[in-house]
Design a protein around this motif. Sequence first.
Motif, short mmCIF file in Angstrom:
data_model
loop_
_atom_site.label_atom_id
_atom_site.label_comp_id
_atom_site.label_asym_id
_atom_site.label_seq_id
_atom_site.Cartn_x
_atom_site.Cartn_y
_atom_site.Cartn_z
N LYS A 181 0.89 -1.14 -0.03
CA LYS A 181 -0.01 -0.10 0.14
C LYS A 181 0.72 1.17 0.04
O LYS A 181 0.20 2.15 0.21
N ASN A 182 2.10 1.07 -0.42
CA ASN A 182 3.18 2.31 -0.53
C ASN A 182 3.59 2.95 0.72
O ASN A 182 3.73 3.94 0.74
N ALA A 183 3.47 2.19 2.00
CA ALA A 183 4.07 2.76 3.24
C ALA A 183 5.40 2.55 3.04
O ALA A 183 6.02 2.06 2.39
N THR A 184 6.25 3.70 3.88
CA THR A 184 7.46 3.47 4.38
C THR A 184 7.71 2.73 5.50
O THR A 184 7.38 3.37 6.43
N LEU A 185 8.46 1.47 5.38
CA LEU A 185 8.30 0.70 6.50
C LEU A 185 9.47 0.41 7.20
O LEU A 185 10.36 0.27 6.45
N THR A 186 9.66 0.42 8.60
CA THR A 186 10.32 -0.10 9.35
C THR A 186 9.79 -1.32 10.15
O THR A 186 8.87 -1.08 10.90
N ILE A 187 10.54 -2.53 10.50
CA ILE A 187 10.31 -3.43 11.05
C ILE A 187 11.13 -3.62 12.28
O ILE A 187 12.68 -3.63 11.86
N CYS A 188 10.51 -3.52 13.47
CA CYS A 188 11.61 -3.50 14.66
C CYS A 188 11.34 -4.79 15.37
O CYS A 188 10.39 -5.57 15.27
N HIS A 189 12.34 -5.33 16.34
CA HIS A 189 12.33 -6.58 17.00
C HIS A 189 13.05 -6.68 18.35
O HIS A 189 13.45 -5.36 18.48
N SER A 190 13.34 -7.46 19.14
CA SER A 190 13.89 -7.76 20.14
C SER A 190 15.30 -7.05 20.26
O SER A 190 15.95 -6.78 21.15
N LYS A 191 15.97 -7.10 19.01
CA LYS A 191 17.49 -6.70 19.09
C LYS A 191 17.58 -5.31 18.36
O LYS A 191 18.89 -5.03 18.27
N THR A 192 16.42 -4.66 18.06
CA THR A 192 16.74 -3.33 17.54
C THR A 192 17.12 -2.26 18.71
O THR A 192 16.72 -2.23 19.73
N GLU A 193 18.26 -1.61 18.28
CA GLU A 193 18.75 -0.37 18.99
C GLU A 193 17.75 0.81 18.99
O GLU A 193 17.41 1.11 17.63
N ASN A 194 17.87 1.70 19.84
CA ASN A 194 17.18 2.94 19.84
C ASN A 194 15.75 2.77 19.38
O ASN A 194 15.29 3.74 18.73
N LEU A 195 15.17 2.04 20.13
CA LEU A 195 13.67 1.43 19.77
C LEU A 195 12.83 2.75 19.90
O LEU A 195 11.95 3.29 19.12
N LYS A 196 13.01 3.44 20.93
CA LYS A 196 12.04 4.71 21.23
C LYS A 196 12.35 5.73 20.20
O LYS A 196 11.40 6.56 19.89
N GLU A 197 13.36 5.95 19.98
CA GLU A 197 13.74 6.96 18.69
C GLU A 197 12.97 6.79 17.47
O GLU A 197 12.30 7.57 16.72
N ILE A 198 13.17 5.35 17.03
CA ILE A 198 12.38 4.79 16.06
C ILE A 198 10.92 5.01 16.04
O ILE A 198 10.26 5.53 15.13
N THR A 199 10.52 4.39 17.30
CA THR A 199 8.85 4.86 17.05
C THR A 199 8.36 6.37 17.16
O THR A 199 7.30 6.61 16.57
N LYS A 200 9.03 7.37 17.74
CA LYS A 200 8.74 8.52 18.00
C LYS A 200 8.80 9.21 16.42
O LYS A 200 8.10 10.15 16.34
N ASN A 201 9.53 8.39 15.70
CA ASN A 201 9.59 9.27 14.21
C ASN A 201 8.61 8.78 13.27
O ASN A 201 8.53 8.98 12.34
N ALA A 202 7.71 7.84 13.89
CA ALA A 202 6.71 7.22 13.05
C ALA A 202 5.30 7.95 12.78
O ALA A 202 5.25 8.86 13.86
N ASP A 203 4.82 7.84 11.83
CA ASP A 203 3.28 8.39 11.80
C ASP A 203 2.24 7.27 12.30
O ASP A 203 1.45 7.83 12.99
N ILE A 204 2.41 6.17 12.22
CA ILE A 204 2.06 4.92 12.51
C ILE A 204 2.68 3.99 13.08
O ILE A 204 3.62 3.52 12.76
#
Length: 284
Positions: A181-204
């Motif tokens: 559906k043409n989203a710009t996607l990031t998939i995170c998991h238990s080994k992802t670093e700086n998770l809060k920074e990534i989620t705060k940068n998201a629209d959804i």
Amino acid sequence: MADLLKGKAVADSLNETTKAKVNVLKEKGIEPCLAIFRIGENPSDLSYEKGACKKAEECGVKVVKYVFEEGTEPYIYCDKLEEANIDPGIHGILMFRPLPKGFDEEKIRNMIDVRKDVDACSDMSLSSVFINSDKGYAPCTARAVIELLDYYNIDVKGKNVVVLGRSLVIGKPVGMMLLNKNATLTICHSKTENLKEITKNADIVIAAIGKMEMLDKSYFKKGQTVIDVGIHYNEEKQKLCGDVLAEEVESLVKTLSPVPGGIGSITSSVLIRQTVEACEKQNS
């Protein structure tokens, strides 16, 4: 306060479409049928089965249950599964997993005819999701997320969407569906670093990480849409809850799907709809 993206309205809309399809099929003398394969009495399986059967009855879809005692030999289970595969009166198959120790789950889940695999157990069905083909069906929970976004007119095109979780049941397939559906996607998991920074940068944010109330307000910012796929029972609070600490987050974000009453209430409607669609294809 966040606007709540309630699942009931989505499920009701899906059900109405499904009922109309069932009426057309029954006028032709065709009764859509779902086969449920369950081993033992796992409470979560029983709960989902009850909801699916209720939704099926509401929509006019027949349900056949194949229930096996703990300790059943794998060959007995497989023989019945093959019977359902070749039975023209059965159009969809739901297999509860994980299968017991001693069962070759990878082999058995791939026995399901892709035309009847309405919850995407098999590799063939999952590959259809990844290549955006209509030959198979998406996992019902992943499809429920997309249905919720569509119903509330939340456009993902070009948006930064973060999926928390990489399972084959939710994380990976919903990620592929969002990409389609043409989203710009990031998939995170238990080994992802700086998770809060990534989620705060998201629209959804799609929360399917499987950890009860892990995501507090420190993971989010104003204006975001948060879809909570998690479901857990909080013994201390004596209630169901999700991966998101809703009492903190709902005062911050723009929109939030509740738990309970969000994605879970849509999933069984997707299952029944996909069973009916399978019936249409098998009788076309």
